[in-house]
Every structure is written in structure tokens, then in C-alpha cells.
Design a protein around this motif. Structure first.
Motif, mmCIF file in Angstrom:
data_model
loop_
_atom_site.group_PDB
_atom_site.id
_atom_site.type_symbol
_atom_site.label_atom_id
_atom_site.label_comp_id
_atom_site.label_asym_id
_atom_site.label_seq_id
_atom_site.Cartn_x
_atom_site.Cartn_y
_atom_site.Cartn_z
ATOM 1 N N UNK A 148 19.245 -25.017 -37.700
ATOM 2 C CA UNK A 148 17.639 -24.605 -37.489
ATOM 3 C C UNK A 148 17.876 -23.465 -36.366
ATOM 4 N N UNK A 149 18.719 -23.638 -35.599
ATOM 5 C CA UNK A 149 18.893 -22.551 -34.571
ATOM 6 C C UNK A 149 19.006 -21.060 -35.005
ATOM 7 N N UNK A 150 20.080 -21.025 -36.246
ATOM 8 C CA UNK A 150 20.405 -20.026 -36.948
ATOM 9 C C UNK A 150 19.093 -19.377 -37.884
ATOM 10 N N UNK A 151 18.493 -20.257 -38.113
ATOM 11 C CA UNK A 151 17.381 -19.922 -38.976
ATOM 12 C C UNK A 151 16.255 -19.383 -38.171
ATOM 13 N N UNK A 152 16.207 -19.919 -37.104
ATOM 14 C CA UNK A 152 14.998 -19.345 -36.057
ATOM 15 C C UNK A 152 15.475 -17.933 -35.527
ATOM 16 N N UNK A 153 16.724 -17.676 -35.435
ATOM 17 C CA UNK A 153 17.300 -16.281 -35.090
ATOM 18 C C UNK A 153 16.887 -15.161 -36.340
ATOM 19 N N UNK A 154 17.301 -15.721 -37.447
ATOM 20 C CA UNK A 154 16.968 -14.824 -38.616
ATOM 21 C C UNK A 154 15.473 -14.656 -38.426
ATOM 22 N N UNK A 155 14.699 -15.583 -38.585
ATOM 23 C CA UNK A 155 13.266 -15.226 -38.247
ATOM 24 C C UNK A 155 12.575 -14.382 -37.280
ATOM 25 N N UNK A 156 13.427 -14.628 -36.234
ATOM 26 C CA UNK A 156 13.057 -13.804 -35.082
ATOM 27 C C UNK A 156 13.501 -12.094 -35.522
ATOM 28 N N UNK A 157 14.744 -11.906 -35.910
ATOM 29 C CA UNK A 157 15.092 -10.713 -36.505
ATOM 30 C C UNK A 157 14.206 -10.005 -37.287
ATOM 31 N N UNK A 158 13.945 -10.746 -38.356
ATOM 32 C CA UNK A 158 13.151 -10.206 -39.705
ATOM 33 C C UNK A 158 11.444 -10.007 -39.001
ATOM 34 N N UNK A 159 11.067 -10.831 -38.304
ATOM 35 C CA UNK A 159 9.684 -10.645 -37.602
ATOM 36 C C UNK A 159 9.779 -9.452 -36.849
ATOM 37 N N UNK A 160 10.699 -9.006 -36.099
ATOM 38 C CA UNK A 160 10.560 -7.938 -35.233
ATOM 39 C C UNK A 160 10.936 -6.644 -35.983
ATOM 40 N N UNK A 161 11.657 -6.601 -36.772
ATOM 41 C CA UNK A 161 11.705 -5.612 -37.868
ATOM 42 C C UNK A 161 10.586 -5.186 -38.678
ATOM 43 N N UNK A 162 9.840 -6.133 -39.028
ATOM 44 C CA UNK A 162 8.564 -6.133 -39.698
ATOM 45 C C UNK A 162 7.465 -5.458 -38.819
ATOM 46 N N UNK A 163 7.345 -6.095 -37.498
ATOM 47 C CA UNK A 163 6.496 -5.434 -36.578
ATOM 48 C C UNK A 163 6.850 -4.128 -36.344
ATOM 49 N N UNK A 164 8.002 -3.570 -36.178
ATOM 50 C CA UNK A 164 8.413 -2.347 -35.850
ATOM 51 C C UNK A 164 7.976 -1.355 -36.952
ATOM 52 N N UNK A 165 8.109 -1.984 -38.467
ATOM 53 C CA UNK A 165 7.683 -1.005 -39.442
ATOM 54 C C UNK A 165 6.305 -0.895 -39.446
ATOM 55 N N UNK A 166 5.672 -1.730 -39.302
ATOM 56 C CA UNK A 166 4.005 -2.157 -39.197
ATOM 57 C C UNK A 166 3.491 -0.994 -38.158
ATOM 58 N N UNK A 167 4.171 -1.042 -36.999
ATOM 59 C CA UNK A 167 3.866 -0.303 -35.884
ATOM 60 C C UNK A 167 4.012 1.125 -36.246
ATOM 61 N N UNK A 168 4.738 1.671 -36.981
ATOM 62 C CA UNK A 168 4.976 2.928 -37.520
ATOM 63 C C UNK A 168 3.648 3.474 -38.113
ATOM 64 N N UNK A 169 3.164 2.346 -39.136
ATOM 65 C CA UNK A 169 1.864 2.474 -39.907
ATOM 66 C C UNK A 169 0.809 2.797 -38.969
ATOM 67 N N UNK A 170 0.724 1.991 -38.002
ATOM 68 C CA UNK A 170 -0.421 1.944 -36.837
ATOM 69 C C UNK A 170 -0.737 2.978 -36.031
ATOM 70 N N UNK A 171 0.706 3.536 -35.736
ATOM 71 C CA UNK A 171 0.762 4.833 -34.746
ATOM 72 C C UNK A 171 0.361 5.833 -35.648
ATOM 73 N N UNK A 172 0.833 5.935 -36.980
ATOM 74 C CA UNK A 172 0.570 7.091 -37.942
ATOM 75 C C UNK A 172 -1.155 7.246 -38.017
ATOM 76 N N UNK A 173 -1.704 6.001 -38.082
ATOM 77 C CA UNK A 173 -3.083 6.054 -38.473
ATOM 78 C C UNK A 173 -3.878 6.388 -36.935
ATOM 79 N N UNK A 174 -3.156 6.195 -36.126
ATOM 80 C CA UNK A 174 -4.130 6.645 -34.646
ATOM 81 C C UNK A 174 -3.906 8.205 -34.644
ATOM 82 N N UNK A 175 -3.206 8.817 -35.263
ATOM 83 C CA UNK A 175 -2.983 10.481 -35.176
ATOM 84 C C UNK A 175 -4.003 11.192 -35.738
ATOM 85 N N UNK A 176 -4.910 10.345 -36.774
ATOM 86 C CA UNK A 176 -5.872 10.885 -37.487
ATOM 87 C C UNK A 176 -7.138 10.154 -37.278
ATOM 88 N N UNK A 177 -7.272 9.296 -36.283
ATOM 89 C CA UNK A 177 -8.523 8.206 -35.952
ATOM 90 C C UNK A 177 -9.258 9.488 -35.353
#
Length: 216
Positions: free
Chosen positions: A56-85
Motif C-alpha cells: 500500500x505504501x509503494x502504491x501511494x508513492x506511485x500515485x503521488x508521482x503520477x499525480x505530480x507529473x500530471x499536475x505539472x503537465x496540466x500546469x503547462x496548458x494552464x500557463x499557456x492559456x494565460x498568455x493569450x487571456x
């Protein structure tokens, strides 16, 4: 610097793996000494796994990593959208569009006469020299133009948008760092899970080639 803490996660992974190995060896020793039966060993180990929850501990670590990576990818899209807001009032926006309509033909003409890096340089200078009120609209025009001219999205991001917008540059850096960190953490997770998911039957002779964080 990204948001994935490789040092903390490495310690969590290694601790979970070592705990599993220690408990497995303890139960195996009892089995070897005839203190418990095979069924008793399996039941005891299952109880230990449920109690300490290394998988369970290892599964939580994997989930943390994948969540952070997804958030970083989504933040690129958010920041890009702000450039033309749009900025300012409706009247301000209409005035900005009128000003861009006057500027764009000259910029486009210069872009058409260039290619490759020179084209990116012209686009960059056009936005740098523009008034703040028209920058979002210029970027909105320039990004699809550059993409249509065969410049890859990564090239547009790194060579055109990064120098112009510090927050977007930081988002790119965070994604780069988190991507590198995710590769490292996944590697260590795979090593740990190759043991913990095998239970008492894990390969004791298999070396654990951890990738340790530099500052670990």
C-alpha cells in the motif's frame, strides 16, 4: 525545481522494501526451523503484510508521482492559456485588436521573408517590443502561425514563449524536473515491488540497484 521530492520518496520506498524483506526472512526462518507449517507461515506473513502495508505504501508513492507529473503537465496548458487571456475592459480589448490589426501585416511580412531560427527571432522581438496591452493578441496570432510553418510545439515553447514569460518558463522547468524525478522514482518502485509483490517467495539473491538521489 519540480514538486517531486526524490529524497523523501526514495527513503519511503527503501524502508518499505527493507521492512518486507526483514519480515519475510523472520517468517521463513520459523518455517525452516519447523516452528510453523507452510500454511501457518503464509497466514502469518499475510497478517504482517496487512499490518505494515508495504505494498500500500509503494502504491501511494506511485500515485503521488503520477499525480505530480500530471499536475505539472496540466500546469503547462494552464500557463499557456494565460498568455493569450484577454486583459482590460471590452473597450480596451477592442482597441488592442485594432492596434494589432495595424501591426500584424508588417510582422507577417517580416516572418514570411525569414525561416527557421530567424523566424522565431522576429516573432520574439515583435512581442518584446509591443505594448503590454497587445501582447496577448500577438501571441495568439504568432503561436499558430509558427506551428503552421513547421516549428514543433517544443520549439515554440522553448525558443519563443519561454524568454517572454517567466511563469511559463518555470512551468516548463518544473515539468522537466518532475519528468526526470519520475523516471528515477519509478525505477526504484519497480525494484521494490519485484520483491514485495512476490511475498515470501521474492528472489533473495537479486541485487537491488537503487538509483539514489544526489542529496540522499
Amino acid at each position: 525545481m519540480g514538486n517531486i521530492d526524490t529524497t523523501d520518496l526514495f527513503l519511503t520506498i527503501k524502508t518499505a522494501s527493507e521492512l518486507h524483506d526483514m519480515k519475510a526472512q523472520t517468517v521463513q526462518a520459523k518455517l525452516n526451523d519447523g516452528v510453523i507449517t507452510q500454511k501457518g507461515a503464509e497466514e502469518q506473513f499475510a497478517h504482517l503484510e496487512a499490518t505494515y502495508g508495504w505494498n500500500d505504501t509503494l502504491a501511494e508513492v506511485r500515485n503521488t508521482v503520477e499525480t505530480e507529473l500530471t499536475d505539472a503537465q496540466e500546469n503547462i496548458a494552464k500557463q499557456r492559456a494565460k498568455l493569450t487571456a484577454p486583459t482590460g475592459s471590452t473597450a480596451d480589448q477592442q482597441l488592442a485588436e485594432t492596434r494589432v490589426a495595424r501591426v500584424w501585416p508588417r510582422v507577417q511580412s517580416e516572418l514570411e521573408s525569414a525561416n527557421g531560427a530567424a523566424r522565431l527571432d522576429i516573432a520574439l522581438k515583435a512581442v518584446q517590443s509591443a505594448d503590454d496591452s497587445i501582447k496577448p493578441i500577438l501571441v495568439q496570432e504568432l503561436v499558430p502561425y509558427l506551428l503552421a510553418k513547421g516549428i514543433h510545439q517544443d520549439g515554440v515553447d522553448q525558443l519563443f514563449l519561454r524568454p517572454l514569460f517567466p511563469r511559463f518558463a518555470k512551468a516548463l522547468d518544473d515539468l522537466r524536473d518532475d519528468t526526470k524525478a519520475a523516471v528515477q522514482v519509478r525505477h526504484n518502485l519497480n525494484i521494490a515491488e519485484s520483491r514485495t509483490k512476490a511475498g515470501m517467495k521474492y528472489n533473495r539473491g537479486l541485487a537491488q540497484h537503487w538509483v539514489e538521489p544526489v542529496n540522499a
